[in-house]
Design an enzyme around this catalytic site. Structure first.
Site, mmCIF file in Angstrom:
data_model
loop_
_atom_site.group_PDB
_atom_site.id
_atom_site.type_symbol
_atom_site.label_atom_id
_atom_site.label_comp_id
_atom_site.label_asym_id
_atom_site.label_seq_id
_atom_site.Cartn_x
_atom_site.Cartn_y
_atom_site.Cartn_z
ATOM 1 C CB SER A 197 -4.635 1.482 3.585
ATOM 2 O OG SER A 197 -3.735 1.072 2.591
ATOM 3 C CE LYS A 236 -1.656 4.014 2.717
ATOM 4 N NZ LYS A 236 -1.635 2.784 3.552
ATOM 5 C CB SER A 262 -0.958 0.018 1.193
ATOM 6 O OG SER A 262 -2.158 -0.635 0.853
ATOM 7 C CE LYS A 312 -4.671 1.773 -0.848
ATOM 8 N NZ LYS A 312 -4.030 0.518 -0.452
#
Length: 370
Positions: free
Chosen positions: A110, A212, A50, A53
């Protein structure tokens, strides 16, 4: 209470159990001048999970800057968005949220469905948006990065490096300072849902302000973490950790040591571009599934995802059913103990809680990039 016990067992047993392994790539740097404070295997290819992202956010920020979308632009949930694996917002086809809300949910939850909604709203399709992601990567000098989807779910041909992620994080910080508060957000409310962040460093590390987390079985536990103290900012990239706990500890240690040595490293450190490239590099991402998720889960996941292209191991994600079985059994044991300790109406309540716990866990434990 029993529901909380079940979820706690899930986090403890599945995500936080440490296991011996060699540390993955890591890099600590000062984002404004690009000075590297520490680097370990910065150019080894890795599955981003992720952390993908971050680029989804970057391309969306570009669209906001260029005026092709606005913060209040409505994004419609498509059939493709609903088909994405969790983590997700669980919108129904035809429901909508604004770009502003979508960006917050993208980082805090997420949410894989929301990533697709952003892609379709900004570029018309996921494929067109991915093309923009790869164009941006090349523009930023991310020479060992390639994207296949917008959310980081398992996909052949999707890879990056610690150095490339550092370049992306630096671009986000320098080019879009007005959007950085999104990465500090610990929770966001959408309707009646209160969504909390996966990034525990935002709570545990003084001065933490982003960015993140990411996880699939093949990547291990990844994070791009930033912190600011006394006007000094550092970013750490950590890839391939064995658990949520070890990811948090390693990122914390790297940032703490960076701040302690800030003055000396600022004078004598090299830059992201000046950092020497390793003589021998892999030409495909490192596979971590067996060591991260265990042979049983890996076997079930391989059965689910196939044998992989050209005889290679397939990309694996955490197999939901295996996780459900492991955690609901443990939760049920605790809950049944409570049943045995009670009688009459209390026992009936406890038995109902057992069923509710299993039902909740089966809904909560999903495959996904977090």
């Amino acid at each position: 209470m029993l529901r909380r016990v079940g979820l706690g067992l899930l986090v403890g047993a599945i995500l936080s159990a440490p296991s011996a392994a060699t540390a993955g790539p890591a890099l600590v740097f000062e984002p404004y001048n690009g000075t590297v404070f520490y680097a370990e295997d910065p150019d080894v290819m890795w599955f981003p999970a992720s952390l993908t992202k971050l680029m989804t956010a970057y391309v969306t920020f570009e669209a906001l800057r260029d005026g092709t979308v606005k913060p209040d632009t409505k994004l419609i949930c498509s059939k493709l968005a609903t088909q994405q694996a969790p983590s997700k917002l669980w919108l129904k086809e035809g429901e909508s949220i604004t770009v502003d809300v979508a960006l917050k949910v993208l980082i805090v939850r997420s949410a894989n469905d929301v990533a697709v909604m952003l892609a379709e709203g900004v570029a018309g399709s996921q494929e067109a948006f991915v093309a923009k992601m790869n164009e941006a990567a090349q523009h930023l000098g991310m020479t060992r990065t390639h994207f296949v989807n917008v959310n980081g779910l398992p996909a052949e041909g999707q890879y990056t490096t610690a150095r490339d992620l550092a370049r992306l994080a630096r671009a986000l910080i320098i080019e879009f300072p007005d959007h950085l508060d999104i990465f500090t957000t610990t929770q966001v409310q959408v309707g009646k849902q209160v969504i909390r962040t996966h990034n525990g460093l935002l709570v545990s590390l003084p001065g933490a302000d982003g960015m993140k987390t990411g996880f699939i079985c093949e990547s291990g536990f990844n994070i791009v973490a930033s912190a600011t103290r006394d006007g000094r900012k550092l970013v750490a990239v950590v890839l391939g950790e064995q658990s949520v706990a070890s990811r948090r500890v390693r990122a914390t240690d790297l940032l703490e040591n960076g701040f302690k040595r800030y003055f000396w490293k600022s004078l004598f450190g090299t830059s992201l571009d000046g950092l020497a490239i390793q003589a021998s590099l892999n030409d495909s991402p490192v596979h971590m599934a067996d060591s991260i998720c265990g042979a049983k889960v890996a076997k079930a996941s391989r059965k689910r995802y196939g044998t992989g292209a050209n005889g290679q191991k397939p990309i694996l994600d955490l197999d939901a059913e295996e996780a459900v079985n492991a955690t609901t059994d443990a939760a049920a044991t605790v809950a049944k103990g409570a049943v045995n300790a009670t009688t009459g109406a209390a026992a009936a309540v406890a038995k109902g809680a057992v069923k509710a716990t299993k039902k909740t866990l089966r809904k909560t434990v999903k495959t996904g990039a977090n």
